[in-house]
Design a protein around this motif. Structure first.
Motif, PDB file in Angstrom:
ATOM      1  N   LEU A 133      16.932  -7.125   4.721  1.00  0.00           N
ATOM      2  CA  LEU A 133      16.365  -6.673   3.311  1.00  0.00           C
ATOM      3  C   LEU A 133      17.096  -5.313   2.832  1.00  0.00           C
ATOM      4  O   LEU A 133      17.379  -4.440   3.744  1.00  0.00           O
ATOM      5  N   SER A 134      17.525  -5.211   1.667  1.00  0.00           N
ATOM      6  CA  SER A 134      18.344  -4.154   1.272  1.00  0.00           C
ATOM      7  C   SER A 134      17.375  -3.492   0.121  1.00  0.00           C
ATOM      8  O   SER A 134      16.783  -4.029  -0.624  1.00  0.00           O
ATOM      9  N   GLU A 135      17.353  -2.060   0.243  1.00  0.00           N
ATOM     10  CA  GLU A 135      16.626  -1.554  -0.552  1.00  0.00           C
ATOM     11  C   GLU A 135      17.243  -1.322  -2.127  1.00  0.00           C
ATOM     12  O   GLU A 135      16.874  -1.153  -3.054  1.00  0.00           O
ATOM     13  N   GLU A 136      18.662  -2.040  -2.218  1.00  0.00           N
ATOM     14  CA  GLU A 136      19.346  -2.141  -3.521  1.00  0.00           C
ATOM     15  C   GLU A 136      18.786  -3.287  -4.087  1.00  0.00           C
ATOM     16  O   GLU A 136      18.757  -3.484  -5.232  1.00  0.00           O
TER      17      GLU A 136
ATOM     18  N   LEU B 117       0.799  -1.039   0.014  1.00  0.00           N
ATOM     19  CA  LEU B 117       0.030   0.077   0.087  1.00  0.00           C
ATOM     20  C   LEU B 117       0.616   1.112   0.089  1.00  0.00           C
ATOM     21  O   LEU B 117       0.815   1.999  -0.779  1.00  0.00           O
ATOM     22  N   ALA B 118       1.742   1.362   0.956  1.00  0.00           N
ATOM     23  CA  ALA B 118       2.594   2.556   1.059  1.00  0.00           C
ATOM     24  C   ALA B 118       4.146   2.315   1.224  1.00  0.00           C
ATOM     25  O   ALA B 118       4.468   1.239   1.602  1.00  0.00           O
ATOM     26  N   ASN B 119       4.866   3.225   0.956  1.00  0.00           N
ATOM     27  CA  ASN B 119       6.442   2.938   1.148  1.00  0.00           C
ATOM     28  C   ASN B 119       6.472   2.512   2.531  1.00  0.00           C
ATOM     29  O   ASN B 119       6.215   2.852   3.555  1.00  0.00           O
ATOM     30  N   VAL B 120       7.715   1.602   2.697  1.00  0.00           N
ATOM     31  CA  VAL B 120       8.006   0.993   3.785  1.00  0.00           C
ATOM     32  C   VAL B 120       9.615   1.445   4.223  1.00  0.00           C
ATOM     33  O   VAL B 120      10.227   1.492   3.391  1.00  0.00           O
ATOM     34  N   ASP B 121       9.651   1.337   5.653  1.00  0.00           N
ATOM     35  CA  ASP B 121      11.223   1.604   5.975  1.00  0.00           C
ATOM     36  C   ASP B 121      11.652   0.244   6.000  1.00  0.00           C
ATOM     37  O   ASP B 121      11.560  -0.515   7.404  1.00  0.00           O
ATOM     38  N   LEU B 122      12.642  -0.271   5.102  1.00  0.00           N
ATOM     39  CA  LEU B 122      12.970  -1.712   5.376  1.00  0.00           C
ATOM     40  C   LEU B 122      14.118  -1.855   6.594  1.00  0.00           C
ATOM     41  O   LEU B 122      14.298  -2.678   7.187  1.00  0.00           O
TER      42      LEU B 122
ATOM     43  N   SER C 283       4.635   1.076  -4.271  1.00  0.00           N
ATOM     44  CA  SER C 283       3.572   1.377  -3.410  1.00  0.00           C
ATOM     45  C   SER C 283       2.230   1.980  -4.106  1.00  0.00           C
ATOM     46  O   SER C 283       2.552   2.554  -5.087  1.00  0.00           O
ATOM     47  N   SER C 284       1.027   1.943  -3.606  1.00  0.00           N
ATOM     48  CA  SER C 284      -0.120   2.227  -4.383  1.00  0.00           C
ATOM     49  C   SER C 284      -0.533   3.810  -4.126  1.00  0.00           C
ATOM     50  O   SER C 284      -1.395   4.165  -4.756  1.00  0.00           O
ATOM     51  N   ILE C 285       0.007   4.164  -2.741  1.00  0.00           N
ATOM     52  CA  ILE C 285      -0.491   5.537  -2.538  1.00  0.00           C
ATOM     53  C   ILE C 285       1.140   6.318  -2.121  1.00  0.00           C
ATOM     54  O   ILE C 285       1.878   5.565  -1.746  1.00  0.00           O
ATOM     55  N   PRO C 286       1.121   7.856  -2.372  1.00  0.00           N
ATOM     56  CA  PRO C 286       2.036   8.481  -1.962  1.00  0.00           C
ATOM     57  C   PRO C 286       2.348   8.284  -0.611  1.00  0.00           C
ATOM     58  O   PRO C 286       1.790   8.211   0.357  1.00  0.00           O
ATOM     59  N   ARG C 287       3.770   8.377  -0.463  1.00  0.00           N
ATOM     60  CA  ARG C 287       4.303   8.318   1.086  1.00  0.00           C
ATOM     61  C   ARG C 287       3.771   9.265   2.013  1.00  0.00           C
ATOM     62  O   ARG C 287       3.350   8.950   3.274  1.00  0.00           O
ATOM     63  N   SER C 288       3.278  10.375   1.600  1.00  0.00           N
ATOM     64  CA  SER C 288       2.446  11.685   2.435  1.00  0.00           C
ATOM     65  C   SER C 288       1.225  11.177   2.708  1.00  0.00           C
ATOM     66  O   SER C 288       0.793  11.741   3.628  1.00  0.00           O
ATOM     67  N   LEU C 289       0.452  10.196   2.313  1.00  0.00           N
ATOM     68  CA  LEU C 289      -0.800   9.733   2.344  1.00  0.00           C
ATOM     69  C   LEU C 289      -0.572   8.544   3.388  1.00  0.00           C
ATOM     70  O   LEU C 289      -1.839   8.035   4.015  1.00  0.00           O
ATOM     71  N   SER C 290       0.398   8.054   3.698  1.00  0.00           N
ATOM     72  CA  SER C 290       0.413   6.529   4.496  1.00  0.00           C
ATOM     73  C   SER C 290      -0.269   6.780   6.038  1.00  0.00           C
ATOM     74  O   SER C 290      -0.796   6.060   6.353  1.00  0.00           O
ATOM     75  N   GLY C 291       0.084   7.897   6.818  1.00  0.00           N
ATOM     76  CA  GLY C 291      -0.202   8.110   8.081  1.00  0.00           C
ATOM     77  C   GLY C 291      -1.743   8.032   8.254  1.00  0.00           C
ATOM     78  O   GLY C 291      -2.401   7.459   8.918  1.00  0.00           O
TER      79      GLY C 291
END
Length: 387
Positions: free
Chosen positions: A59-62, A43-48, A68-76
């Motif tokens: 897990l590596s971001e590389e 759904l939203a960006n995650v902090d790996l 994600s289906s929605i922008p990070r700004s809307l995750s909260g």
């Protein structure tokens, strides 16, 4: 086609709010990231980095592309709304399915880490239980049917997927519900537990889980109160949290019961995971009242060197093993009292149970889980069906 490092796999996990399903999803990613080109669809960006700290993954971001289906700004805002409304929660889940189905054919394998779904192609799915994402058409409310129609959800596509269940108990329910077979891969206990030696452990029980009526910690208190009345001065550590606003009434009555027995019942609410593991490490016994599809807290008890008592129906029987059910499983509360008293009365029986349970720890290692998942994905890609 042989799977290679160039094979592309997308893993679908709709959201990360904490819990066992999320842990399994992360360890599926861990199993695949070195051998495949892996994307996480959520759904939203995650902090790996944060998730790695919580669940012991690397897990590596590389190596992991997060889609994600929605922008990070809307995750909260989204997560807050999900906690308050089942309709909003399922709407956002179906939003991620909608986006996944548009892209799934681009990958060599699509993998649902969150139960059975239609991914728009033949894929793999790990089932924690049945009817979690979808429901039967005849029972679905109007809004639910509208969501399923929006994404063109197909039960036939769901049934074509290669299915994995978290226990034999769940696999039986999968067969009854969907008329499809599934392999069993037990979830991993994600953290090594540095258990104290038996003679240094407290003569105490652990009851772990959400503080809700379904988990019934009040029943556990009453069971152990009866055990104490028979002369066994055991303590009880209750760990857990959650339940939301709907659990407030129950939690008030539970706290009253705990206060009435505060000389031997200890509540640890919303503990950091590291502090929870310290309690796991120091208790001799565990007790879990609710039947579960699997029961990760019971597996943690076994990994922590405890002797756990569990309900006689559910996946937790597979954790302790059928050969221990005679001593450690119960169907009614009074039966639980009898069996606990019998085990506490016999040091030789306790030693025998402990040594036998020790052998079951290997069933729930991260190494075993990741190898099984990796092998299944390799085999799927090598024998891939045409969507």
């Amino acid at each position: 086609m042989l799977a290679s490092k160039q094979a592309q796999v997308v893993v679908w996990q709709p959201y990360f709010r904490g819990g066992g399903a999320e842990a399994v999803a992360l360890w599926i990613l861990e199993a695949l990231q070195d051998d495949f080109d892996v994307s996480l669809h959520t759904l939203a960006n995650v902090d790996l980095a944060k998730l790695n700290m919580m669940y012991g993954t690397h897990l590596s971001e590389e190596r992991i592309e997060v889609i994600s289906s929605i922008p990070r700004s809307l995750s909260g805002l989204a997560y807050s709304a999900m906690a308050k409304s089942e309709i909003i929660r399922m709407g956002l889940v179906y939003l991620t399915i909608h986006h996944l189905k548009k892209k799934s054919l681009q990958y060599d394998a699509a993998f649902s880490a969150f139960n059975a779904i239609d991914m728009g192609c033949v894929g793999l799915q790990y089932l924690h239980w049945v009817r979690v994402v979808e429901t039967s058409p005849e029972k679905a409310p109007l809004w639910y049917r509208a969501l399923m129609k929006w994404v063109d959800f197909s039960y036939e596509s769901l049934q074509d997927n290669v299915s994995i269940s978290n226990s034999c108990y769940t696999a039986d329910q999968v067969k009854k519900t969907y008329d499809m077979d599934s392999m069993v891969v037990y979830p991993p206990v994600v953290t090594d537990i540095d258990a104290l030696p038996w003679d240094k452990k407290e003569k105490a029980f652990l009851c772990s889980g959400r503080l809700v009526e379904a988990k019934s910690p009040h029943r556990v208190i009453n069971i152990l109160k009866a055990v104490r009345q028979k002369g066994f001065e055991v303590d009880l550590h209750i760990t857990g949290g959650g339940g939301g606003v709907y659990a407030n009434k129950y939690q008030r009555s539970l706290r009253k019961l705990i206060q009435e027995n505060s000389d031997w019942v200890h509540l640890h609410q919303d503990l950091p995971y590291a502090d929870y593991l310290k309690i796991v490490a120091k208790c001799r016994y565990g007790i879990h009242w609710k039947p579960e599809p699997f029961g990760i807290s019971v597996a943690e008890m076994v990994k922590g060197g405890m002797v756990p008592f569990v309900k006689s129906k559910g996946g937790q029987i597979e954790i302790i093993g059928d050969d221990h059910a005679e001593f450690l499983s119960f169907s009614k509360d009074d039966e639980a009292v009898q069996k606990i008293v019998k085990v506490l009365s016999g040091e030789k029986l306790q030693e025998s149970l402990r040594q036998s349970l020790e052998k079951r720890k290997k069933l729930f290692t991260t190494q075993r889980f990741t190898k099984q998942i990796r092998d299944i994905v390799y085999e799927f890609i090598e024998n891939k069906k045409v969507c």
